[in-house]
Write a protein that holds these residues in place. Structure first.
Motif, mmCIF file in Angstrom:
data_model
loop_
_atom_site.group_PDB
_atom_site.id
_atom_site.type_symbol
_atom_site.label_atom_id
_atom_site.label_comp_id
_atom_site.label_asym_id
_atom_site.label_seq_id
_atom_site.Cartn_x
_atom_site.Cartn_y
_atom_site.Cartn_z
ATOM 1 N N ASP A 109 0.839 -1.210 0.000
ATOM 2 C CA ASP A 109 0.000 0.000 0.000
ATOM 3 C C ASP A 109 0.876 1.262 0.000
ATOM 4 O O ASP A 109 0.678 2.168 -0.810
ATOM 5 C CB ASP A 109 -0.922 0.007 1.231
ATOM 6 C CG ASP A 109 -2.060 -1.016 1.112
ATOM 7 O OD1 ASP A 109 -2.302 -1.519 0.002
ATOM 8 O OD2 ASP A 109 -2.701 -1.316 2.134
ATOM 9 N N SER A 110 1.863 1.297 0.898
ATOM 10 C CA SER A 110 2.751 2.477 0.941
ATOM 11 C C SER A 110 3.561 2.595 -0.344
ATOM 12 O O SER A 110 3.780 3.697 -0.853
ATOM 13 C CB SER A 110 3.719 2.381 2.124
ATOM 14 O OG SER A 110 3.077 2.737 3.310
ATOM 15 N N TYR A 111 4.003 1.450 -0.862
ATOM 16 C CA TYR A 111 4.786 1.451 -2.108
ATOM 17 C C TYR A 111 3.941 2.038 -3.256
ATOM 18 O O TYR A 111 4.440 2.801 -4.095
ATOM 19 C CB TYR A 111 5.225 0.018 -2.418
ATOM 20 C CG TYR A 111 6.142 -0.137 -3.595
ATOM 21 C CD1 TYR A 111 7.508 0.127 -3.482
ATOM 22 C CD2 TYR A 111 5.665 -0.564 -4.838
ATOM 23 C CE1 TYR A 111 8.363 -0.031 -4.561
ATOM 24 C CE2 TYR A 111 6.512 -0.729 -5.923
ATOM 25 C CZ TYR A 111 7.859 -0.459 -5.779
ATOM 26 O OH TYR A 111 8.707 -0.620 -6.849
ATOM 27 N N SER A 112 2.641 1.710 -3.251
ATOM 28 C CA SER A 112 1.748 2.202 -4.308
ATOM 29 C C SER A 112 1.490 3.703 -4.157
ATOM 30 O O SER A 112 1.367 4.423 -5.150
ATOM 31 C CB SER A 112 0.426 1.426 -4.291
ATOM 32 O OG SER A 112 0.671 0.043 -4.473
ATOM 33 N N LEU A 124 2.272 9.172 -5.865
ATOM 34 C CA LEU A 124 2.425 10.562 -5.381
ATOM 35 C C LEU A 124 3.879 10.979 -5.178
ATOM 36 O O LEU A 124 4.140 12.092 -4.743
ATOM 37 C CB LEU A 124 1.651 10.744 -4.063
ATOM 38 C CG LEU A 124 0.123 10.564 -4.135
ATOM 39 C CD1 LEU A 124 -0.503 10.761 -2.765
ATOM 40 C CD2 LEU A 124 -0.505 11.517 -5.151
ATOM 41 N N GLY A 125 4.828 10.089 -5.460
ATOM 42 C CA GLY A 125 6.248 10.441 -5.355
ATOM 43 C C GLY A 125 6.855 10.091 -4.023
ATOM 44 O O GLY A 125 7.999 9.676 -3.940
ATOM 45 N N GLU A 126 6.102 10.302 -2.950
ATOM 46 C CA GLU A 126 6.593 9.929 -1.613
ATOM 47 C C GLU A 126 5.421 9.749 -0.655
ATOM 48 O O GLU A 126 4.300 10.176 -0.939
ATOM 49 C CB GLU A 126 7.573 10.964 -1.068
ATOM 50 C CG GLU A 126 7.001 12.344 -0.928
ATOM 51 C CD GLU A 126 8.024 13.342 -0.377
ATOM 52 O OE1 GLU A 126 9.061 12.930 0.156
ATOM 53 O OE2 GLU A 126 7.745 14.544 -0.485
ATOM 54 N N VAL A 127 5.724 9.121 0.485
ATOM 55 C CA VAL A 127 4.704 8.893 1.512
ATOM 56 C C VAL A 127 4.827 9.961 2.603
ATOM 57 O O VAL A 127 3.824 10.430 3.149
ATOM 58 C CB VAL A 127 4.872 7.466 2.110
ATOM 59 C CG1 VAL A 127 3.915 7.238 3.269
ATOM 60 C CG2 VAL A 127 4.666 6.414 1.015
ATOM 61 N N LYS A 174 5.641 5.424 10.450
ATOM 62 C CA LYS A 174 7.109 5.268 10.412
ATOM 63 C C LYS A 174 7.721 6.055 9.251
ATOM 64 O O LYS A 174 8.875 6.450 9.294
ATOM 65 C CB LYS A 174 7.482 3.781 10.296
ATOM 66 C CG LYS A 174 7.400 3.054 11.649
ATOM 67 C CD LYS A 174 7.624 1.555 11.534
ATOM 68 C CE LYS A 174 7.077 0.850 12.758
ATOM 69 N NZ LYS A 174 8.063 0.363 13.689
ATOM 70 N N GLN A 175 6.913 6.275 8.191
ATOM 71 C CA GLN A 175 7.415 7.019 7.034
ATOM 72 C C GLN A 175 7.076 8.514 7.099
ATOM 73 O O GLN A 175 7.362 9.251 6.154
ATOM 74 C CB GLN A 175 6.826 6.427 5.750
ATOM 75 C CG GLN A 175 7.313 5.004 5.486
ATOM 76 C CD GLN A 175 6.486 4.357 4.397
ATOM 77 O OE1 GLN A 175 6.834 4.459 3.222
ATOM 78 N NE2 GLN A 175 5.395 3.721 4.754
ATOM 79 N N GLY A 176 6.441 8.954 8.180
ATOM 80 C CA GLY A 176 6.173 10.388 8.337
ATOM 81 C C GLY A 176 4.920 10.886 7.659
ATOM 82 O O GLY A 176 4.823 12.075 7.329
ATOM 83 N N ALA A 177 3.930 9.996 7.434
ATOM 84 C CA ALA A 177 2.628 10.455 6.927
ATOM 85 C C ALA A 177 1.723 10.809 8.104
ATOM 86 O O ALA A 177 1.961 10.357 9.225
ATOM 87 C CB ALA A 177 1.982 9.349 6.090
#
Ligand code: CP
Length: 308
Positions: free
Chosen positions: A144-147, A152-155, A181-184
């Motif tokens: 999901d995050s990869y998609s 959108l270029g980044e999470v 963990k990825q800052g969303a």
């Protein structure tokens, strides 16, 4: 050389940000491989993987099996409904019998939360959790995050709302861990009865008005109502649920921006999402499925490199 900080993939909770980045960089490579005319690499020719599924699955099971075959692993498939589990054999006995056939890695889906964690303490093989009850579904959250990253270029910095049955959803919990963990920024939206009381302690906020949640977000991840995990009624009727928490084209078009629509599947068309939304160009539902193969190749490859 970079390697994962873990020997098993039991949940996103146990990964750090660098692990997630490494999985994505490795998946980028495998995505390029599976789009070639020859889609297979010999990387795991000496590795045997058992897929053991105690619960039904379409996407996850097929995606893992394809990922393993694309990596040239030997694959065995086990379905509890056609096995000696029916005769009372325990989980540990079942898995140890499979492992005695020299299996290196086990991919397991099980209805009990923590089943993968339990197994990892009792058997000598690398364990990948393919969904354990209402606990975690780590490869789903990774794909999901990869998609999102792909679209959108980044999470990092993105606003993501997870809509629906949060209470019974392993996809929701794994996504919350992965996105944070990825800052969303993460919100959950759904009937109050389907939002667990502890959810805000995970750093997410709650919004019960779907329109407000959609106006705030860049991405809406729509979840299925998991009737099979409900022994009581959590909302008055499916019709009322759809009126309050279903996304349709009219609602999407009323927003002043284009948001990305996701769904882990299986979809209940006309309940949490209408067909014209699911099949629109704002939807990345089939990209999620496509990316699942590259993500699972990456996870298997990175864990296998730790046991060799
Ligand atoms: N997304 C998901 O886990 O789907 P399946 O239950 O079909 O594997």
């Amino acid at each position: 050389m970079s390697e994962l900080s873990v020997n098993h993939l039991l949940g996103i909770k146990y990964l750090n940000k660098k692990d997630i980045e490494l999985i994505f960089e490795t998946a980028d490579h495998f995505k390029e491989v599976i789009n070639r005319s020859i889609k297979k690499v010999p990387t795991l020719r000496d590795t045997t993987i058992a897929n053991i599924f105690f619960e039904s699955s379409t996407r996850t099971k097929l995606s893992f099996e394809l990922a393993e075959k694309r990596l040239s692993a030997d694959v065995i498939n086990f379905s509890a409904s056609q096995s000696s589990v029916k005769k009372g054999e325990t989980l540990i006995d079942t898995v140890n019998n499979i492992l005695s056939m020299k299996v290196d890695m086990v991919v397991m889906r099980h209805p009990n939360p923590g089943a993968g964690i339990f197994l990892s303490k009792h058997v000598k093989a690398s364990i990948i959790n393919a969904g354990d009850g209402a606990h975690e579904h780590p490869t789903q959250a990774l794909l999901d995050s990869y998609s999102i990253r792909e679209r959108l270029g980044e999470v990092t910095g993105k606003n993501v709302v997870i809509v629906g049955d949060i209470l019974h959803s392993r996809v929701a919990l794994s996504n919350i861990f992965a996105l944070k963990k990825q800052g969303a920024q993460v919100k959950v939206c759904g009937p109050k009865t389907l939002i667990p009381k502890y959810i805000e302690s995970l750093g997410v906020s709650v919004e019960t008005n779907l329109k407000k949640a959609l106006e705030w977000c860049d991405v809406a991840n729509m979840l299925r109502v998991q009737n099979e995990r409900m022994d009581i009624s959590y909302f008055p009727s499916t019709r009322e649920y759809t009126q309050q928490f279903g996304v349709n084209k009219k609602l999407l078009d009323s927003l002043d921006k284009q948001i990305v629509i996701m769904h882990p599947g299986p979809i209940n068309r006309g309940v949490e999402i209408t067909s014209d939304v699911a099949d629109s160009n704002q939807s990345i539902i089939l990209e999620q499925v496509e990316n699942g193969v590259a993500i699972r190749m990456a996870v298997i490859y990175l864990l296998a490199s730790k046991i060799k």
